[in-house]
Motif scaffolding. Structure first.
Motif, PDB file in Angstrom:
ATOM      1  N   LEU A  13     -46.133  76.756  85.078  1.00 40.89           N
ATOM      2  CA  LEU A  13     -45.977  75.332  84.779  1.00 40.89           C
ATOM      3  C   LEU A  13     -46.748  74.488  85.795  1.00 40.89           C
ATOM      4  CD1 LEU A  13     -44.628  73.023  83.173  1.00 40.89           C
ATOM      5  CD2 LEU A  13     -42.706  73.177  84.752  1.00 40.89           C
ATOM      6  N   LEU A  14     -46.656  74.863  87.070  1.00 42.65           N
ATOM      7  CA  LEU A  14     -47.363  74.135  88.123  1.00 42.65           C
ATOM      8  C   LEU A  14     -48.871  74.171  87.878  1.00 42.65           C
ATOM      9  CD1 LEU A  14     -47.045  72.701  90.886  1.00 42.65           C
ATOM     10  CD2 LEU A  14     -47.362  74.924  91.960  1.00 42.65           C
ATOM     11  N   SER A  15     -49.367  75.345  87.504  1.00 40.97           N
ATOM     12  CA  SER A  15     -50.800  75.492  87.253  1.00 40.97           C
ATOM     13  C   SER A  15     -51.244  74.615  86.081  1.00 40.97           C
ATOM     14  CB  SER A  15     -51.106  76.963  86.960  1.00 40.97           C
ATOM     15  OG  SER A  15     -52.409  77.269  87.332  1.00 40.97           O
ATOM     16  N   VAL A  16     -50.453  74.626  85.010  1.00 42.52           N
ATOM     17  CA  VAL A  16     -50.800  73.795  83.850  1.00 42.52           C
ATOM     18  C   VAL A  16     -50.826  72.322  84.261  1.00 42.52           C
ATOM     19  CG1 VAL A  16     -49.976  73.000  81.597  1.00 42.52           C
ATOM     20  CG2 VAL A  16     -49.961  75.425  82.126  1.00 42.52           C
ATOM     21  N   LEU A  17     -49.857  71.908  85.075  1.00 42.57           N
ATOM     22  CA  LEU A  17     -49.811  70.506  85.510  1.00 42.57           C
ATOM     23  C   LEU A  17     -51.024  70.146  86.370  1.00 42.57           C
ATOM     24  CD1 LEU A  17     -45.996  70.045  86.274  1.00 42.57           C
ATOM     25  CD2 LEU A  17     -47.296  69.189  84.323  1.00 42.57           C
ATOM     26  N   VAL A  18     -51.509  71.097  87.175  1.00 42.47           N
ATOM     27  CA  VAL A  18     -52.712  70.844  87.982  1.00 42.47           C
ATOM     28  C   VAL A  18     -53.905  70.556  87.069  1.00 42.47           C
ATOM     29  CG1 VAL A  18     -54.423  71.939  89.498  1.00 42.47           C
ATOM     30  CG2 VAL A  18     -52.000  72.138  90.034  1.00 42.47           C
ATOM     31  N   TYR A  19     -54.050  71.370  86.009  1.00 44.61           N
ATOM     32  CA  TYR A  19     -55.196  71.168  85.109  1.00 44.61           C
ATOM     33  C   TYR A  19     -55.003  69.938  84.216  1.00 44.61           C
ATOM     34  CZ  TYR A  19     -56.914  75.482  86.945  1.00 44.61           C
ATOM     35  OH  TYR A  19     -57.383  76.427  87.821  1.00 44.61           O
ATOM     36  N   VAL A  20     -53.763  69.608  83.924  1.00 44.48           N
ATOM     37  CA  VAL A  20     -53.518  68.338  83.221  1.00 44.48           C
ATOM     38  C   VAL A  20     -53.963  67.176  84.120  1.00 44.48           C
ATOM     39  CG1 VAL A  20     -51.710  66.776  82.402  1.00 44.48           C
ATOM     40  CG2 VAL A  20     -51.676  69.162  81.707  1.00 44.48           C
ATOM     41  N   ALA A  21     -53.647  67.273  85.404  1.00 40.63           N
ATOM     42  CA  ALA A  21     -54.064  66.234  86.353  1.00 40.63           C
ATOM     43  C   ALA A  21     -55.584  66.132  86.403  1.00 40.63           C
ATOM     44  CB  ALA A  21     -53.502  66.548  87.743  1.00 40.63           C
ATOM     45  N   TYR A  22     -56.255  67.282  86.374  1.00 44.19           N
ATOM     46  CA  TYR A  22     -57.725  67.307  86.356  1.00 44.19           C
ATOM     47  C   TYR A  22     -58.244  66.517  85.148  1.00 44.19           C
ATOM     48  CZ  TYR A  22     -62.456  69.329  86.089  1.00 44.19           C
ATOM     49  OH  TYR A  22     -63.822  69.507  86.011  1.00 44.19           O
ATOM     50  N   LEU A  23     -57.668  66.803  83.971  1.00 43.74           N
ATOM     51  CA  LEU A  23     -58.150  66.155  82.744  1.00 43.74           C
ATOM     52  C   LEU A  23     -57.815  64.665  82.723  1.00 43.74           C
ATOM     53  CD1 LEU A  23     -57.350  68.911  80.098  1.00 43.74           C
ATOM     54  CD2 LEU A  23     -59.519  68.401  81.210  1.00 43.74           C
ATOM     55  N   VAL A  24     -56.644  64.315  83.245  1.00 43.13           N
ATOM     56  CA  VAL A  24     -56.284  62.887  83.313  1.00 43.13           C
ATOM     57  C   VAL A  24     -57.252  62.155  84.236  1.00 43.13           C
ATOM     58  CG1 VAL A  24     -54.510  61.284  84.137  1.00 43.13           C
ATOM     59  CG2 VAL A  24     -53.855  63.236  82.740  1.00 43.13           C
ATOM     60  N   LEU A  25     -57.583  62.805  85.352  1.00 39.88           N
ATOM     61  CA  LEU A  25     -58.547  62.216  86.291  1.00 39.88           C
ATOM     62  C   LEU A  25     -59.881  61.976  85.598  1.00 39.88           C
ATOM     63  CD1 LEU A  25     -59.245  61.510  89.311  1.00 39.88           C
ATOM     64  CD2 LEU A  25     -60.042  63.873  89.516  1.00 39.88           C
ATOM     65  N   ARG A  26     -60.341  62.985  84.864  1.00 35.62           N
ATOM     66  CA  ARG A  26     -61.641  62.856  84.196  1.00 35.62           C
ATOM     67  C   ARG A  26     -61.597  61.813  83.077  1.00 35.62           C
ATOM     68  NH1 ARG A  26     -65.567  66.463  85.330  1.00 35.62           N
ATOM     69  NH2 ARG A  26     -66.762  64.727  84.512  1.00 35.62           N
ATOM     70  N   ALA A  27     -60.449  61.658  82.462  1.00 37.59           N
ATOM     71  CA  ALA A  27     -60.358  60.729  81.331  1.00 37.59           C
ATOM     72  C   ALA A  27     -60.278  59.275  81.787  1.00 37.59           C
ATOM     73  CB  ALA A  27     -59.141  61.082  80.474  1.00 37.59           C
ATOM     74  N   PHE A  28     -59.640  59.040  82.930  1.00 36.21           N
ATOM     75  CA  PHE A  28     -59.344  57.646  83.283  1.00 36.21           C
ATOM     76  C   PHE A  28     -60.029  57.156  84.556  1.00 36.21           C
ATOM     77  CE2 PHE A  28     -55.672  58.974  80.728  1.00 36.21           C
ATOM     78  CZ  PHE A  28     -55.765  58.023  79.724  1.00 36.21           C
ATOM     79  N   ALA A  29     -60.658  58.057  85.322  1.00 37.92           N
ATOM     80  CA  ALA A  29     -61.230  57.624  86.609  1.00 37.92           C
ATOM     81  C   ALA A  29     -62.743  57.426  86.533  1.00 37.92           C
ATOM     82  CB  ALA A  29     -60.882  58.636  87.702  1.00 37.92           C
ATOM     83  N   GLY A  30     -63.309  57.369  85.349  1.00 35.90           N
ATOM     84  CA  GLY A  30     -64.750  57.176  85.234  1.00 35.90           C
ATOM     85  C   GLY A  30     -65.490  58.500  85.301  1.00 35.90           C
ATOM     86  N   ASP A  31     -66.834  58.404  85.162  1.00 29.58           N
ATOM     87  CA  ASP A  31     -67.639  59.628  85.093  1.00 29.58           C
ATOM     88  C   ASP A  31     -68.763  59.598  86.128  1.00 29.58           C
ATOM     89  OD1 ASP A  31     -68.067  62.139  83.987  1.00 29.58           O
ATOM     90  OD2 ASP A  31     -69.639  61.369  82.656  1.00 29.58           O
ATOM     91  N   GLY A  32     -68.506  58.919  87.246  1.00 27.82           N
ATOM     92  CA  GLY A  32     -69.515  58.885  88.305  1.00 27.82           C
ATOM     93  C   GLY A  32     -69.530  60.186  89.076  1.00 27.82           C
ATOM     94  N   GLN A  33     -70.548  60.308  89.961  1.00 24.15           N
ATOM     95  CA  GLN A  33     -70.663  61.561  90.704  1.00 24.15           C
ATOM     96  C   GLN A  33     -69.483  61.748  91.671  1.00 24.15           C
ATOM     97  OE1 GLN A  33     -74.162  62.486  93.309  1.00 24.15           O
ATOM     98  NE2 GLN A  33     -74.707  63.712  91.524  1.00 24.15           N
ATOM     99  N   GLY A  34     -68.967  60.645  92.216  1.00 20.77           N
ATOM    100  CA  GLY A  34     -67.819  60.737  93.117  1.00 20.77           C
ATOM    101  C   GLY A  34     -66.596  61.279  92.407  1.00 20.77           C
ATOM    102  N   GLU A  35     -66.336  60.769  91.200  1.00 24.97           N
ATOM    103  CA  GLU A  35     -65.185  61.236  90.426  1.00 24.97           C
ATOM    104  C   GLU A  35     -65.366  62.698  90.033  1.00 24.97           C
ATOM    105  OE1 GLU A  35     -66.812  58.474  89.787  1.00 24.97           O
ATOM    106  OE2 GLU A  35     -65.362  56.848  90.068  1.00 24.97           O
ATOM    107  N   ARG A  36     -66.590  63.041  89.690  1.00 25.45           N
ATOM    108  CA  ARG A  36     -66.859  64.435  89.303  1.00 25.45           C
ATOM    109  C   ARG A  36     -66.612  65.371  90.495  1.00 25.45           C
ATOM    110  NH1 ARG A  36     -72.230  64.978  85.493  1.00 25.45           N
ATOM    111  NH2 ARG A  36     -71.425  63.885  83.681  1.00 25.45           N
ATOM    112  N   LYS A  37     -67.034  64.954  91.669  1.00 27.03           N
ATOM    113  CA  LYS A  37     -66.841  65.812  92.853  1.00 27.03           C
ATOM    114  C   LYS A  37     -65.355  65.922  93.207  1.00 27.03           C
ATOM    115  CE  LYS A  37     -71.329  65.535  95.056  1.00 27.03           C
ATOM    116  NZ  LYS A  37     -72.127  65.071  96.192  1.00 27.03           N
TER     117      LYS A  37
END
Lengths: 247, 105
Positions: A130-154
């Motif tokens: 469950l913890l692992s799934v939540l980590v990857y959900v956090a990854y996807l939420v970050l990518r969806a809402f934090a923009g697509d700049g190089q800083g966000e990607r890194k």
């Protein structure tokens, strides 16, 4: 700078052929696996028919690892040298890890309701998955809402690398800590009693991994197309054509 | 549709008596469960067929997504070619980019 498009149609034709072959293989494997799992593999003595969830549950867990490994590899490669392809591999891997992680948790809960009498318990393996799934959900939420700049990607790449650190913990949690989750495929005891059970599990692995490969390929390509569209948008803006093409 | 017409289309099990009863209550039937019925195997086959059909439909959907991506890639190729044929980057770039970031395009 706009890259040359002269060689793209032939390369696209080759990749389409490869994709269709993989898709056909996955379809045949899935149908064969269903046939063997439900019609050929025997019913387990103690748990009955619900044990057949095993043939989907374990391969799904391996596919979650495949997605997480792709996310890890893409993230490391991206931090080494940022490219759209490496970023796409990381992002598609995270999507795959979430998809198959949810399947693992869902099928496991259904099985647990029969075998343990409860849908969920804070067993070490269940909790770490469950913890692992939540980590990857956090990854996807970050990518969806934090923009697509190089800083966000890194930043997301760093999260993808950190998320992989939980995978060995999932694997060894069932051996190191007390819990209810059984171990079937180990070097010390356990296992599948009947040859058709082994065949069903092998086909389950082959089918699920081929499906995961299809999904991974499709999503990497989708991410690459999104990146191309974003570059074209930027190029159009550079040429003063922004009003017609911006979102 | 009348009740008698419905019975014509969906007839129930025939009673032993040669004279068919006219009252609906006399034709009541109880479906009784049995373990390991004679059609168990065909039922399993149908379940597998249902799952196989579901998966095959999903794979067809994946193929559809791939073909849509192909069409999108072709459109992006055309767009690239069009962009390459227009004027090179100029002083309008900064203004247009700023306008797009503000969202006032």
């Amino acid at each position: 700078m706009i890259p040359s498009t002269a060689a793209r149609p032939s390369a696209r034709g080759r990749s389409t052929t490869g994709f269709v072959v993989l898709l056909a293989l996955a379809t045949v494997l899935v149908v064969t696996a269903l046939d063997v799992i439900f019609l050929r593999a025997p019913v387990e003595r103690t748990m009955g028919i619900v044990q057949k969830i095993f043939y989907f549950h374990v391969p799904s867990a391996v596919c979650m690892y495949v997605g997480a490994a792709a996310c890890f590899a893409g993230s490391v490669a991206y931090l080494e040298e940022p490219t759209d392809l490496r970023d796409s591999i990381g992002r598609a891997g995270a999507e795959l890890a979430v998809l198959f992680g949810v399947i693992v948790l869902g099928t496991g809960s259904l099985w647990a309701s029969k075998a343990w009498g409860t849908y969920w318990t804070w067993d070490p393996r269940l909790t770490t998955v469950l913890l692992s799934v939540l980590v990857y959900v956090a990854y996807l939420v970050l990518r969806a809402f934090a923009g697509d700049g190089q800083g966000e990607r890194k930043f997301a790449a760093a999260l993808g690398i950190l998320g992989a650190g939980n995978l060995p913990i999932i694997h060894y949690s069932v051996r190191k800590w007390a819990g209810q989750h059984p171990t079937v495929i180990t070097n010390k005891g356990g296992g599948l009693d009947h040859p058709d059970m082994k065949l069903a599990l092998t086909l389950g692995f082959a089918a699920m991994i081929s499906v995961a490969a299809v999904f991974l390929w499709l999503r990497i390509r989708g991410q690459m197309l999104e990146s191309r569209a974003a570059h074209l948008e930027a190029e159009a803006l550079d040429r003063g054509l922004g009003e017609g093409v911006t979102r | 549709m009348t009740a008698s017409a419905a019975l014509t289309f969906f007839p129930g099990p025939s009673p032993a008596s040669s004279v068919p009863p006219t009252d609906a209550a006399d034709r009541s039937t109880t479906f009784q469960a049995v373990e390991g019925g004679t059609e168990l195997h065909s039922g399993q086959t149908l379940v597998v067929a249902a799952y196989a059909g579901l998966w095959a439909a999903m794979m067809a959907w994946v193929l559809l997504q791939w073909s849509k991506q192909n069409a999108l890639a072709r459109r992006l190729d055309e767009l690239e070619a069009t962009l390459a044929s227009v004027a090179p980057p100029g002083p309008a770039a900064a203004g247009a980019r700023a306008s797009a970031h503000r969202g006032d395009a």
